[in-house]
Every structure is written in structure tokens, then in C-alpha cells.
Motif scaffolding. Structure first.
Motif, short mmCIF file in Angstrom:
data_model
loop_
_atom_site.label_atom_id
_atom_site.label_comp_id
_atom_site.label_asym_id
_atom_site.label_seq_id
_atom_site.Cartn_x
_atom_site.Cartn_y
_atom_site.Cartn_z
N GLY A 53 0.82 -1.20 0.00
CA GLY A 53 0.00 0.00 0.00
C GLY A 53 0.85 1.25 0.00
O GLY A 53 1.94 1.27 0.58
N PHE A 55 0.54 5.20 1.09
CA PHE A 55 -0.22 6.21 1.82
C PHE A 55 0.67 7.44 1.87
O PHE A 55 1.28 7.77 2.88
CB PHE A 55 -0.55 5.68 3.22
CG PHE A 55 -1.48 6.55 4.03
CD1 PHE A 55 -2.72 6.93 3.53
CD2 PHE A 55 -1.13 6.97 5.31
CE1 PHE A 55 -3.58 7.71 4.29
CE2 PHE A 55 -1.99 7.74 6.08
CZ PHE A 55 -3.22 8.11 5.57
N VAL A 92 -7.76 -1.57 3.46
CA VAL A 92 -6.57 -2.39 3.74
C VAL A 92 -6.96 -3.86 3.80
O VAL A 92 -6.28 -4.73 3.23
CB VAL A 92 -5.90 -1.95 5.05
CG1 VAL A 92 -4.98 -3.04 5.60
CG2 VAL A 92 -5.09 -0.67 4.83
N ALA A 97 -3.61 -5.92 2.02
CA ALA A 97 -2.32 -5.21 2.07
C ALA A 97 -1.42 -5.81 3.14
O ALA A 97 -1.85 -6.10 4.25
CB ALA A 97 -2.56 -3.73 2.34
N MET A 100 2.57 -1.05 4.30
CA MET A 100 2.13 0.27 3.89
C MET A 100 3.32 1.22 3.91
O MET A 100 4.07 1.26 4.89
CB MET A 100 1.04 0.80 4.82
CG MET A 100 0.41 2.10 4.35
SD MET A 100 -0.73 1.88 2.95
CE MET A 100 -2.13 1.13 3.78
N THR A 102 4.64 5.05 3.97
CA THR A 102 4.14 6.35 4.37
C THR A 102 5.29 7.25 4.79
O THR A 102 6.46 6.89 4.62
CB THR A 102 3.10 6.20 5.51
OG1 THR A 102 2.43 7.44 5.71
CG2 THR A 102 3.75 5.72 6.79
N ILE A 112 -2.24 6.01 10.12
CA ILE A 112 -1.93 4.66 9.66
C ILE A 112 -1.45 3.78 10.81
O ILE A 112 -1.58 2.55 10.75
CB ILE A 112 -0.91 4.71 8.50
CG1 ILE A 112 -0.97 3.40 7.69
CG2 ILE A 112 0.48 4.98 8.98
CD1 ILE A 112 -2.30 3.13 7.03
N LEU A 121 -2.40 -5.48 8.37
CA LEU A 121 -1.09 -4.96 8.03
C LEU A 121 0.00 -5.57 8.90
O LEU A 121 -0.14 -5.66 10.12
CB LEU A 121 -1.05 -3.43 8.19
CG LEU A 121 -1.51 -2.55 7.05
CD1 LEU A 121 -1.40 -1.09 7.45
CD2 LEU A 121 -0.73 -2.81 5.78
N LEU A 124 4.85 -1.05 8.61
CA LEU A 124 4.92 0.22 7.91
C LEU A 124 6.35 0.48 7.46
O LEU A 124 7.30 0.23 8.21
CB LEU A 124 4.49 1.36 8.84
CG LEU A 124 3.15 1.24 9.54
CD1 LEU A 124 2.94 2.45 10.46
CD2 LEU A 124 2.01 1.14 8.54
#
Length: 532
Positions: A53, A55, A92, A97, A100, A102, A112, A121, A124
Motif C-alpha cells: 500500500g 499512503f 486495507v 495489504a 504500507m 508512508t 496509519i 497490516l 509500515l
């Protein structure tokens, strides 16, 4: 999709690919960053079958992560920075996903983080703006913008973006990515107003970039594109990022559209092309210092996302000397279906179909039939940019004899130029962003004071349309319109926020008791006409 970048990098390695706040990255550097990021993804188990993903606002991290995920064999899913945590969580889960990507800014990371704690998820990947800026801007950002950043602790679920780049370049082995594989899940309301992921394949995206590139009547002219539209939107994803990389041109990235910053970037970088939505062109025209900037480098502007008023087109062309043409597309078309030629075409139309694209006008009441000769009808198209279908959804009513139904009513003239005249769907277009009335209504119904609700688009001079809510209250409720407006907008993404909540004794209904929008829409049109 990776081939778009790697072929260009081999052809013009030293050509500038990205300009971000004055820091320029060449195609050779970008290709190396993408290969190293792909290696970082693979080291964390991300490969074929995985979903990465994004973001992110417009920044180098977006381009590197997108092409890095594709190089690793994964698919992408775009997530708008305008989404609330609840909206993100639903998508999500639907997109399956795994990671992510970001930034460590307060506008993104806390939201997030909430999703990370309450979704599937696994982690990150977190970048920061300073690492993408030139010196000394990067130092100044760290010194003076620290209050805008959110600190995080590096662990298995919080990976610095720099850690991905620290790998050696990934060299794919085994089965290559195939054209028919899904490259991107792009969420949209489709033809029903319920968000769903359009499955766009590597072939869809790469061919649409080629179709858009083929429109240029001066293919050898210098090309520097202002990326003010958000790359998470399919219009910019194709017309700015992918098409620019295919050509070997330069993207000048702005994190978000701000009029002064855009004017300064146009003048500094000598921008030649400015894809945008009508509200952007109107905002540029309205800036009091417009005439003090040198905009003479702009050659072409492509307007999409919403109908462009002819007065805006005429005034912008007069002010800049550039051509402003209108096109048409949707998420399900990978970006673009029709466009006017760079030479000008016909104002007020969406132009003609792109190369390899076929269009039909279907009967508005029976899509299994063609519209009568000379009559308008629902625009349906087919071509190599047509999506594979909706992710994990029933696609039975999406296609008609192999043509994708758009829900838009169009007419065609004797020269083959199409004009959108109506919408079958209830979607509201706010400055190019799609807002689905059913989603806003669902939020309204969570309030115990509300009995019934209808949301529709009302005219707005700047954004084109804004949502407005009409409600009835349950017996005994003393809620006010002001209270409901404040509460509702606190539960919506920025682009979804309503301009007003109007309380009524009753709402219009059809003969079978279904809430009806058309009477309210007629009232709002009459109000707008009277005000004008």
C-alpha cells in the motif's frame, strides 16, 4: 511496468527524472533506487501475491516504492491521504495489504498507526521528507519542521525507508512479471457508489501510458511535467508518473497543490506541461500575482477529473499562451479513454477515443441495446486500457458485450467528438475527487438523532460540486443543523465534508417509498440559477 523505467534508464541514464524541491534525480539513480527498494521488499517477504500500500503525498518515495514493489513482483494499492482511519482499515483488509509505505508526518503516521494496530497490516515502511530534499533544505527541514514529524521506534513493524535503500540492487530470477498480472488495485465507486478495487494489469497501465504519450504532436520537444495532481489518483498516476517515465521526461513534484508554490515551480523549472483539474486552473487564474510570473514555457495543459467550463479554458489560454484541452477517463480505464488533440479540438467536448479504443453509446434504459441513432446514451468503451474487473466483486453488470459501462451519458457529433451530458450514477465530483453519497449517508445514519438522510452534490464555484445533506430527525430530537454539520464533518475525509446539513420535516420519496434525490436536485439547481 518495471520495464517502462529500466528501458528509459538504459536509453537516457543521465536525463533528469524527478525534481523535488530542487533536488534532481537522474533516471540511472532512480533505477538503482528502485532495484534496491525491490531487494528490501523481497528481504521482508514481499513478492508475487503480496500487496504493497502507498499512503503518501507526491514525493520521490512514492515513485521509488511503486516501481520497487512492481520490480519485486508485488501489486500496489493506492490509499488517499485524505482517508480516515476507518476508511483505510476497510480498504486495507479488502486489498489484503501486507505493508504500507508512508511518511513520518503528523498528517499521516498517527492515522496509519491506528490502522496497523487494528488490521491485517504486517508493518509500515516510513520515510521522511528531509532525506528527499537537497542540502541545505534537508538540514533546515530537520531544524525547523521537526514539530511536523512524528517520532517512531524502529522494529519489525516500523521500517525506515532508508533501510530498503540500503540493500544491493535486486536482480529478478525465474518467472518474469506477466502483462496480464494485476499491477494496481485502485479503489473507486465504480458504477454503483460502493468503493471497490479496480484491477489494473501491467498491460493496462503500460499501454495507457503509451496511448497518452502518442497524443503529443511534438514528441521531440522538451518535456517537464508539473506533478501537482496527487499521484495516488489514477489521472496523475498514468498521465504524470507512468507517461513521463515512459518518455524519459522530467517530473517536478509538489507534495500538494498550492497556487504560489505551483507558480514558482512553473517559473523555476520552466514547466512545459500541466495536467490538472478545472479547480486548479481557476485557482491559478484567481491568484493576484499571476501576471508577475513567467509562464511562457507551458505548452500544453490537459484537464480531466471533472468538466472544464469553457470560460476557464478561454481565460487560462489567454493568460498563459498555452493550450488547455479536455480529456475523459475513469479509474476503470487506467486513466484515459478520450482526449482532444493537442492542436485544440473542440471546446466543451471530451475529444475522441485514444488509439485502440472503441466507444459505444448504449440505450439508457436497456444496456443490452444500442442507443437510437442521433440520441445520447450511456458511454461504454473497450480497449487495452480497460480494467480486468473489480477485485473480489461480482462483475456481471459492469460489462455489456465486452464493453465497460461507465454510467456517464454522452452524445457524439458528426466529427466523432464526444460530450458528456449527464451522469447515471449519483457520484459527486469535488475538485476531481469522487465522493459517494451512500458513504456519507451511512455515516449520518450512525447518529441517533437522524431518521432519514439524502446526500447530493450542489454547485460550487471553486470545486465544481460540494456534498450537501438533507435529513429528518427522530421524534423528540432537538439536534440543530449546526451541531449535525460539525459532527458529520468530523467523521469524514476532507474531500467528503458537506457544505451544509438541512433539516426537513420529510424527504421526497418515489411511489414505492424509496428516498428520491431528483426533487432535491431540482430545488438546488433552481437556487443556483436564481443566485446567478
Amino acid at each position: 511496468m518495471p520495464d517502462l523505467l529500466f528501458r528509459t534508464a538504459a536509453r537516457v541514464p543521465q536525463a533528469p527524472a524527478i525534481d523535488f524541491m530542487g533536488r534532481v534525480t537522474s533516471y540511472a539513480e532512480l533505477a538503482s533506487q528502485v532495484r534496491r527498494t525491490a531487494a528490501g521488499f523481497r528481504a521482508r517477504g514481499i513478492g508475487p501475491g503480496s500487496t504493497v500500500g502507498l499512503f503518501l503525498p507526491n514525493c520521490p518515495h512514492y515513485v521509488i516504492a511503486a516501481y520497487g514493489a512492481w520490480t519485486a513482483g508485488a501489486r500496489l494499492a493506492n490509499f488517499s491521504p485524505l482517508y480516515t482511519a476507518d476508511e483505510l482499515r476497510v480498504q486495507v483488509e479488502d486489498a489484503e495489504a501486507d505493508l504500507m509505505v508512508t511518511l513520518d508526518v503528523k498528517a499521516l503516521l498517527p492515522t496509519i498507526e491506528t490502522v496497523l494496530q487494528n488490521s491485517r497490516l504486517k508493518g509500515l515502511v516510513i520515510g521522511n521528507v528531509a532525506e528527499a530534499l537537497p542540502f541545505p533544505k534537508s538540514l533546515l527541514y530537520r531544524l525547523f519542521k521537526g514539530s511536523e514529524r512524528t517520532p517512531f521506534r524502529t522494529d519489525l513493524s516500523h521500517i525506515p525507508f532508508a533501510d530498503l535503500l540500503a540493500h544491493t540492487e535486486y536482480q529478478p530470477h525465474g518467472q518474469p512479471v506477466m502483462p496480464e498480472e494485476v499491477a494496481l488495485l485502485q479503489y473507486t465507486g465504480g458504477t454503483t457508489g460502493t468503493p471497490k478495487g479496480a484491477m489494473l494489469t501491467h498491460a493496462n497501465l503500460s499501454v495507457n501510458a503509451q496511448q497518452v504519450n502518442a497524443m503529443d504532436d511534438q514528441p521531440d520537444a522538451p518535456d517537464r511535467i508539473l506533478a501537482a495532481l496527487p499521484l495516488f489518483h489514477i489521472f496523475a498516476h498514468t498521465c504524470i508518473m507512468n507517461r513521463t517515465i515512459l518518455k524519459g521526461a522530467q517530473m517536478v513534484l509538489l507534495p500538494k497543490f498550492e497556487v504560489k508554490a505551483a507558480l514558482e515551480a512553473i517559473q523555476r523549472a520552466k514547466i512545459t506541461a500541466l495536467p490538472g483539474v478545472p479547480t486548479m486552473y481557476r485557482a491559478l487564474l484567481d491568484h493576484p500575482d499571476l501576471k508577475t510570473y513567467d509562464l511562457s514555457s507551458i505548452r500544453i495543459c490537459i484537464s480531466g477529473g471533472a468538466p472544464c467550463p469553457e470560460p476557464v479554458q478561454t481565460a487560462f489560454e489567454a493568460a498563459t499562451g498555452a493550450k488547455l484541452i479536455e480529456g475523459y477517463g475513469l479509474t476503470e480505464s487506467s486513466g484515459v479513454v478520450c482526449a482532444n488533440p493537442y492542436s485544440g479540438g473542440k471546446p466543451g467536448t471530451i475529444g475522441q477515443p485514444l488509439a485502440g479504443t472503441l466507444i459505444r453509446l448504449l440505450d439508457k434504459d436497456d444496456p443490452s441495446k444500442m442507443a437510437p441513432p442521433g440520441a445520447n446514451g450511456e458511454l461504454a468503451f473497450r480497449g487495452p486500457q480497460m480494467m480486468k474487473g473489480y477485485w473480489k466483486r461480482d462483475n456481471a453488470d459492469v460489462f455489456a458485450d465486452g464493453y465497460l459501462r461507465t454510467g456517464d451519458v454522452a452524445e457524439v457529433d458528426e466529427d466523432g467528438y464526444y460530450r458528456i451530458v449527464d451522469r447515471l450514477k449519483d457520484m459527486i465530483i469535488v475538485g476531481g475527487f469522487k465522493v459517494f453519497p451512500s458513504q456519507v449517508e451511512d455515516v449520518l445514519y450512525t447518529n441517533e438523532a437522524i431518521s432519514e438522510a439524502i446526500v447530493l452534490g450542489v454547485p460550487d464555484d471553486y470545486l465544481g460540486e460540494r456534498p450537501k445533506a438533507f435529513v429528518t430527525l427522530k421524534a423528540g430530537s432537538d439536534a440543530t443543523a449546526e451541531q449535525l454539520l460539525k459532527w458529520l464533518n468530523g467523521h469524514l475525509g476532507k474531500h467528503e465534508r458537506v457544505v451544509a446539513v438541512e433539516i426537513r420535516d420529510s424527504l421526497p420519496k418515489t411511489m414505492i417509498g424509496k428516498l428520491s434525490r431528483k426533487e432535491l436536485e431540482a430545488e438546488e439547481r433552481a437556487k443556483a440559477a436564481a443566485a446567478a
